[in-house]
Design an enzyme around this catalytic site. Structure first.
Site, PDB file in Angstrom:
ATOM      1  N   ARG A 133     -10.455   5.233   8.282  1.00 38.70           N
ATOM      2  CA  ARG A 133      -9.451   4.808   7.310  1.00 38.70           C
ATOM      3  C   ARG A 133      -8.336   4.122   8.105  1.00 38.70           C
ATOM      4  O   ARG A 133      -7.729   4.727   8.972  1.00 38.70           O
ATOM      5  CB  ARG A 133      -8.911   6.016   6.545  1.00 38.70           C
ATOM      6  CG  ARG A 133     -10.001   6.762   5.800  1.00 38.70           C
ATOM      7  CD  ARG A 133      -9.570   8.149   5.349  1.00 38.70           C
ATOM      8  NE  ARG A 133      -8.519   8.077   4.364  1.00 38.70           N
ATOM      9  CZ  ARG A 133      -7.345   8.686   4.502  1.00 38.70           C
ATOM     10  NH1 ARG A 133      -7.068   9.372   5.591  1.00 38.70           N
ATOM     11  NH2 ARG A 133      -6.431   8.592   3.572  1.00 38.70           N
TER      12      ARG A 133
ATOM     13  N   TYR B 225       0.839  -1.208   0.000  1.00 36.03           N
ATOM     14  CA  TYR B 225       0.000   0.000   0.000  1.00 36.03           C
ATOM     15  C   TYR B 225       0.873   1.256   0.000  1.00 36.03           C
ATOM     16  O   TYR B 225       0.633   2.194  -0.780  1.00 36.03           O
ATOM     17  CB  TYR B 225      -0.929   0.013   1.220  1.00 36.03           C
ATOM     18  CG  TYR B 225      -1.683   1.312   1.341  1.00 36.03           C
ATOM     19  CD1 TYR B 225      -2.762   1.589   0.513  1.00 36.03           C
ATOM     20  CD2 TYR B 225      -1.283   2.293   2.257  1.00 36.03           C
ATOM     21  CE1 TYR B 225      -3.440   2.792   0.584  1.00 36.03           C
ATOM     22  CE2 TYR B 225      -1.947   3.508   2.328  1.00 36.03           C
ATOM     23  CZ  TYR B 225      -3.020   3.754   1.495  1.00 36.03           C
ATOM     24  OH  TYR B 225      -3.671   4.960   1.559  1.00 36.03           O
TER      25      TYR B 225
ATOM     26  N   PHE C 232      15.610  19.569  -1.864  1.00 38.74           N
ATOM     27  CA  PHE C 232      14.212  19.211  -2.099  1.00 38.74           C
ATOM     28  C   PHE C 232      13.907  17.820  -1.520  1.00 38.74           C
ATOM     29  O   PHE C 232      12.843  17.596  -0.937  1.00 38.74           O
ATOM     30  CB  PHE C 232      13.936  19.237  -3.602  1.00 38.74           C
ATOM     31  CG  PHE C 232      12.588  18.722  -3.996  1.00 38.74           C
ATOM     32  CD1 PHE C 232      11.460  19.508  -3.874  1.00 38.74           C
ATOM     33  CD2 PHE C 232      12.448  17.428  -4.486  1.00 38.74           C
ATOM     34  CE1 PHE C 232      10.211  19.020  -4.237  1.00 38.74           C
ATOM     35  CE2 PHE C 232      11.209  16.936  -4.847  1.00 38.74           C
ATOM     36  CZ  PHE C 232      10.088  17.733  -4.725  1.00 38.74           C
TER      37      PHE C 232
ATOM     38  N   ARG D 127       1.862   8.948  12.601  1.00 39.45           N
ATOM     39  CA  ARG D 127       1.469  10.220  13.219  1.00 39.45           C
ATOM     40  C   ARG D 127      -0.033  10.455  13.132  1.00 39.45           C
ATOM     41  O   ARG D 127      -0.648  10.998  14.057  1.00 39.45           O
ATOM     42  CB  ARG D 127       2.206  11.362  12.518  1.00 39.45           C
ATOM     43  CG  ARG D 127       1.921  12.757  13.053  1.00 39.45           C
ATOM     44  CD  ARG D 127       2.327  13.805  12.038  1.00 39.45           C
ATOM     45  NE  ARG D 127       1.561  13.680  10.811  1.00 39.45           N
ATOM     46  CZ  ARG D 127       1.917  14.224   9.640  1.00 39.45           C
ATOM     47  NH1 ARG D 127       3.038  14.902   9.548  1.00 39.45           N
ATOM     48  NH2 ARG D 127       1.162  14.056   8.562  1.00 39.45           N
TER      49      ARG D 127
END
Length: 418
Positions: A225, A168, A285, A212
């Protein structure tokens, strides 16, 4: 710019916070004039302010590609996240989403707040996408197709095993890592990294977020969920939602620590990936979110607040990470610091303590072997320093000046409007 209480408790946060605020203002001024690009960059600031700042580091061509890639996947994620949409409607949209990005007229009503605006005006994203170079378009289409198919699969499938969990996370985040690697390569600035390393970059971020966000996800209305794998949580409770109840606090902590220990498996690949990046802008980044992830895991570990409220890095610490992350040495120092914080919280009575310590020490060895740590400022302050009244007064004066400047600017705008 961070709460006054937090700034007074951590005065050394003030300058990085000020720099972050100024960078945010500068980024907002750089929003393109063209309506479709203006919408895309404005939306980027609304859905992820920190990402919008970091993306400004990239060269214009790559920045545009990454911006659209991010918004396309945010839109796809909005469809997946909306629990009010029936599966029979949602699944076909997810599977066909890679085709919709070529359609200037397509939109779909779902999501809330800024995500609803994104979905209602998706034609702006499609218009910008169609202006990208073909190499960028192909990479974005490929990842969107694979992610949509993976999301559709897990609409009807529970996350049972750890393999399911990794699968997933691969679909919703590992593929983001693969896609970014493709975009970096298409820009001509980076090598094409192995899929396994790119996948780990995404998995590490996603696992930190899933850990978290336990409480937010389990309390989702109209339907929960659930992404924590049954293989882990079933060792501690009968139902995943049982972890949030006070009477299960001890078992909840043990389960939480098990989840964090699982996430630590990705660190070695992440450090290797970042150490092989050549372009400084792309490096920053990639590196800043990874440091935020290890920081988040350190805060979450052994922390019952994960099941009671919100656990996240304070804004001042986030500002420090953005300000300090320039080289791979900075990354090694940050990972060493936050893993040390995590290690200090390990209770040797925890069922997974030995495994947790082993994985932390493996990561710390990589950082030590770099020969760059202990030459930079630490993110961990072992004792709170005492600050003089004059320093605190100076902070108040600076904040008062900033407030007066902002107020005067606002009044001028009002006068112009009148």
């Amino acid at each position: 710019m961070g709460s006054l209480k937090a700034v007074l408790k951590h005065p050394d946060d003030f300058y990085p916070l000020l720099k972050l605020k100024m960078a945010a203002k500068k980024a907002e001024k750089q929003i393109p004039a063209e309506p479709h690009w203006g919408f895309c960059y404005s939306m980027l600031h609304k859905v992820s302010r920190s990402f919008a700042l970091v993306i400004q580091q990239l060269n214009p061509e790559l920045r545009n590609a990454v911006c659209i890639f991010y918004l396309v996947l945010r839109a796809l994620d909005t469809v997946e996240d909306d629990t009010s949409i029936d599966a029979d409607i949602k699944v076909p949209i997810l599977i066909a989403f890679h085709q919709h990005i070529y359609d200037r007229d397509w939109h779909f009503a779902c999501g809330t707040k800024e995500y609803k605006i994104l979905m209602d005006q998706f034609h702006h994203v499609a218009a910008a996408f169609l202006e990208l170079k073909k190499g960028y378009q192909e990479a974005i289409e490929d990842i969107t197709m694979r992610m949509g198919a993976g999301m559709a699969k897990f609409i009807r499938k529970e996350v049972e095993t750890i393999d399911d969990y990794d699968e997933y996370c691969h679909y919703v985040a590992g593929l983001v890592g693969l896609g970014l690697s493709k975009l970096f390569h298409a820009s001509g600035t980076e090598i094409l990294f192995p899929d396994s390393m790119s996948n780990s970059m995404g998995l590490f971020l996603q696992k930190a977020n899933i850990i978290r966000d336990y409480l937010e996800d389990i309390n989702e209305i109209p339907k929960s969920r659930m992404f924590w794998p049954r293989e882990i949580w079933s060792k501690y409770v009968n139902k995943l939602e049982d972890l949030k109840y006070e009477e299960n606090s001890e078992k909840a902590i043990q389960c939480l620590n098990d989840m964090v220990t699982n996430a630590l498996l990705q660190i070695e690949d992440c450090l290797k990936y970042m150490s092989d990046l050549r372009d400084p802008a792309i490096f920053r980044f990639c590196a800043i979110p990874q440091i935020m992830a290890i920081g988040t895991l350190a805060l979450c570990y052994n922390n019952i607040q994960v099941f009671r409220g919100v656990v996240k890095m304070r804004r001042g610490l986030t500002a420090k990470v953005i300000d300090r992350t320039r080289t791979m040495g900075d990354v090694y120092q940050a990972f060493y610091d936050f893993s040390s914080m995590l290690k200090s919280k390990v209770d040797m009575c925890d069922p997974n303590a030995i495994t947790t310590i082993t994985r932390i020490e493996a990561a710390q060895k990589i950082c030590k072997d770099s020969g760059t740590i202990n030459k930079r400022k630490s993110y961990i302050v072992k004792t709170q320093p005492s600050y003089s009244p004059s320093l605190i007064a100076l902070l108040f004066i600076i904040m008062a000046i900033l407030y007066a400047y902002a107020y005067a600017k606002r009044q001028n705008k009002i006068k112009v409007t009148l």
